[in-house]
Scaffold this motif. Structure first.
Motif, PDB file in Angstrom:
ATOM      1  N   ARG A 100       0.707  -0.882   0.202  1.00  0.00           N
ATOM      2  CA  ARG A 100       0.344  -0.056   0.067  1.00  0.00           C
ATOM      3  C   ARG A 100       0.687   1.486   0.021  1.00  0.00           C
ATOM      4  O   ARG A 100       0.420   2.225  -0.491  1.00  0.00           O
ATOM      5  CB  ARG A 100      -0.679   0.443   1.318  1.00  0.00           C
ATOM      6  N   ALA A 101       1.669   1.444   0.324  1.00  0.00           N
ATOM      7  CA  ALA A 101       2.673   1.943   0.210  1.00  0.00           C
ATOM      8  C   ALA A 101       3.485   2.455  -1.189  1.00  0.00           C
ATOM      9  O   ALA A 101       3.624   3.944  -1.154  1.00  0.00           O
ATOM     10  CB  ALA A 101       3.866   2.072   1.495  1.00  0.00           C
ATOM     11  N   LYS A 102       3.799   1.348  -1.732  1.00  0.00           N
ATOM     12  CA  LYS A 102       4.401   1.811  -2.982  1.00  0.00           C
ATOM     13  C   LYS A 102       2.709   1.669  -4.142  1.00  0.00           C
ATOM     14  O   LYS A 102       3.221   2.527  -3.989  1.00  0.00           O
ATOM     15  CB  LYS A 102       4.697   0.680  -3.505  1.00  0.00           C
ATOM     16  N   PHE A 103       1.894   1.357  -3.749  1.00  0.00           N
ATOM     17  CA  PHE A 103       1.252   1.137  -4.864  1.00  0.00           C
ATOM     18  C   PHE A 103      -0.803   2.228  -4.556  1.00  0.00           C
ATOM     19  O   PHE A 103      -1.566   2.806  -4.981  1.00  0.00           O
ATOM     20  CB  PHE A 103       0.679   0.083  -5.468  1.00  0.00           C
ATOM     21  N   GLY A 104      -0.338   2.377  -2.942  1.00  0.00           N
ATOM     22  CA  GLY A 104      -2.396   2.669  -2.385  1.00  0.00           C
ATOM     23  C   GLY A 104      -2.560   2.338  -2.749  1.00  0.00           C
ATOM     24  O   GLY A 104      -3.220   1.160  -2.568  1.00  0.00           O
ATOM     25  N   TYR A 105      -3.747   2.909  -2.994  1.00  0.00           N
ATOM     26  CA  TYR A 105      -5.286   2.222  -3.040  1.00  0.00           C
ATOM     27  C   TYR A 105      -5.702   2.549  -4.564  1.00  0.00           C
ATOM     28  O   TYR A 105      -5.893   4.072  -5.050  1.00  0.00           O
ATOM     29  CB  TYR A 105      -6.403   2.686  -2.294  1.00  0.00           C
ATOM     30  N   PRO A 106      -6.825   2.033  -5.254  1.00  0.00           N
ATOM     31  CA  PRO A 106      -7.216   2.846  -6.065  1.00  0.00           C
ATOM     32  C   PRO A 106      -8.125   4.041  -5.939  1.00  0.00           C
ATOM     33  O   PRO A 106      -8.460   3.725  -5.445  1.00  0.00           O
ATOM     34  CB  PRO A 106      -8.699   0.936  -6.210  1.00  0.00           C
ATOM     35  N   ALA A 107      -8.370   4.345  -7.276  1.00  0.00           N
ATOM     36  CA  ALA A 107      -9.449   6.123  -6.877  1.00  0.00           C
ATOM     37  C   ALA A 107     -10.778   5.452  -6.795  1.00  0.00           C
ATOM     38  O   ALA A 107     -11.655   6.242  -6.274  1.00  0.00           O
ATOM     39  CB  ALA A 107      -9.504   6.448  -8.506  1.00  0.00           C
ATOM     40  N   ASP A 108     -11.534   4.270  -7.141  1.00  0.00           N
ATOM     41  CA  ASP A 108     -12.482   4.030  -6.859  1.00  0.00           C
ATOM     42  C   ASP A 108     -12.664   3.429  -5.489  1.00  0.00           C
ATOM     43  O   ASP A 108     -14.319   3.046  -5.762  1.00  0.00           O
ATOM     44  CB  ASP A 108     -13.308   2.931  -8.373  1.00  0.00           C
ATOM     45  N   ARG A 109     -12.196   3.902  -4.456  1.00  0.00           N
ATOM     46  CA  ARG A 109     -12.337   2.620  -3.661  1.00  0.00           C
ATOM     47  C   ARG A 109     -13.397   3.882  -2.534  1.00  0.00           C
ATOM     48  O   ARG A 109     -13.514   4.950  -2.969  1.00  0.00           O
ATOM     49  CB  ARG A 109     -11.138   2.722  -2.576  1.00  0.00           C
ATOM     50  N   PRO A 110     -14.013   3.394  -2.292  1.00  0.00           N
ATOM     51  CA  PRO A 110     -15.437   3.811  -1.352  1.00  0.00           C
ATOM     52  C   PRO A 110     -14.782   4.556  -0.610  1.00  0.00           C
ATOM     53  O   PRO A 110     -14.288   4.810   0.289  1.00  0.00           O
ATOM     54  CB  PRO A 110     -16.042   2.477  -1.083  1.00  0.00           C
ATOM     55  N   LYS A 111     -15.694   5.590  -0.258  1.00  0.00           N
ATOM     56  CA  LYS A 111     -15.486   6.541   0.744  1.00  0.00           C
ATOM     57  C   LYS A 111     -15.671   6.479   1.940  1.00  0.00           C
ATOM     58  O   LYS A 111     -15.341   6.483   3.148  1.00  0.00           O
ATOM     59  CB  LYS A 111     -15.234   7.931   0.091  1.00  0.00           C
ATOM     60  N   THR A 112     -16.758   5.294   2.529  1.00  0.00           N
ATOM     61  CA  THR A 112     -17.386   5.364   3.391  1.00  0.00           C
ATOM     62  C   THR A 112     -16.522   4.094   4.331  1.00  0.00           C
ATOM     63  O   THR A 112     -16.003   3.542   3.715  1.00  0.00           O
ATOM     64  CB  THR A 112     -18.811   4.690   3.102  1.00  0.00           C
ATOM     65  N   SER A 113     -16.058   4.205   5.926  1.00  0.00           N
ATOM     66  CA  SER A 113     -16.096   3.260   6.286  1.00  0.00           C
ATOM     67  C   SER A 113     -16.434   2.171   6.878  1.00  0.00           C
ATOM     68  O   SER A 113     -18.099   2.736   7.126  1.00  0.00           O
ATOM     69  CB  SER A 113     -14.962   4.247   7.420  1.00  0.00           C
ATOM     70  N   TRP A 114     -15.788   1.496   7.404  1.00  0.00           N
ATOM     71  CA  TRP A 114     -16.311  -0.315   7.764  1.00  0.00           C
ATOM     72  C   TRP A 114     -17.397   0.826   9.300  1.00  0.00           C
ATOM     73  O   TRP A 114     -18.241   0.339   9.964  1.00  0.00           O
ATOM     74  CB  TRP A 114     -16.230  -1.486   7.489  1.00  0.00           C
ATOM     75  N   TRP A 115     -16.932   1.299  10.246  1.00  0.00           N
ATOM     76  CA  TRP A 115     -16.838   1.775  11.459  1.00  0.00           C
ATOM     77  C   TRP A 115     -17.608   3.119  11.755  1.00  0.00           C
ATOM     78  O   TRP A 115     -18.742   2.903  12.083  1.00  0.00           O
ATOM     79  CB  TRP A 115     -15.765   1.846  12.300  1.00  0.00           C
ATOM     80  N   SER A 116     -17.626   3.276  10.116  1.00  0.00           N
ATOM     81  CA  SER A 116     -19.381   4.412  10.726  1.00  0.00           C
ATOM     82  C   SER A 116     -20.335   3.921  10.237  1.00  0.00           C
ATOM     83  O   SER A 116     -21.926   4.163  10.110  1.00  0.00           O
ATOM     84  CB  SER A 116     -18.456   5.721   9.267  1.00  0.00           C
ATOM     85  N   LEU A 117     -20.268   2.661   9.495  1.00  0.00           N
ATOM     86  CA  LEU A 117     -21.802   2.205   9.646  1.00  0.00           C
ATOM     87  C   LEU A 117     -22.541   0.840  10.579  1.00  0.00           C
ATOM     88  O   LEU A 117     -23.301   0.728  10.280  1.00  0.00           O
ATOM     89  CB  LEU A 117     -21.384   0.987   7.858  1.00  0.00           C
TER      90      LEU A 117
END
Length: 161
Positions: A142-159
């Motif tokens: 993840r440090a090298k490639f990060g996350y995809p641009a279409d990754r959801p913005k909502t977190s699991w814990w906020s639900l």
């Protein structure tokens, strides 16, 4: 392969109906015994449709991997996987990205570690590691490639309720 002696298997949890539990008792079988059965055997023992037997077989098989429990096994089935063999050729980071897209929220980082574990087992047969053994690998990736641009913005814990 893994030790198919049911006594050596971890405690396996399955969403069995009362009728399915009754049929297991009649056959003098335990839930963990299902992890060593084929889909056809489960179908026969429990007198259930093939699709239900496939679900139970997958949930049981996934839980034979160290540190994989029922909730993560259900996540794998949610993605359409019913056996360790069906995960061959997959990569943990792509599975977690697909899982997050389908769920509509991003997950805790340890979930990615579990996806990395399960694909490691599928691709190598090595069952000696646990999910937390993949934390450094995930962090480096993840440090090298990060996350995809279409990754959801909502977190699991906020639900959570």
């Amino acid at each position: 392969m893994f030790d198919t002696n049911p006594k050596s298997l971890p405690n396996i949890k399955l969403p069995l109906t009362l009728e399915e539990k009754k049929k297991l008792r009649q056959k003098k079988l335990r839930i963990r015994d299902l992890a060593t059965c084929t889909v056809a055997q489960i179908e026969l023992f429990l007198e259930i449709p093939t699709e239900r037997a496939q679900l139970l077989a997958g949930l049981a098989e996934f839980q034979t991997i160290p540190s994989v429990g029922i909730k993560f096994a259900e996540d794998l089935v949610f993605l359409g996987y019913y056996s360790i063999e069906s995960l061959k050729g997959q990569q943990g980071h792509t599975l977690v990205e697909e899982y997050e897209r389908q769920k509509g929220f991003w997950t805790d980082s340890c979930v990615e570690d579990q996806f990395r574990l399960i694909t490691h087992v599928a691709n190598t047969g090595d069952r000696s590691r646990q999910w937390f053994d993949f934390t450094e690998e995930r962090k480096a990736y993840r440090a090298k490639f990060g996350y995809p641009a279409d990754r959801p913005k909502t977190s699991w814990w906020s639900l959570r309720d």
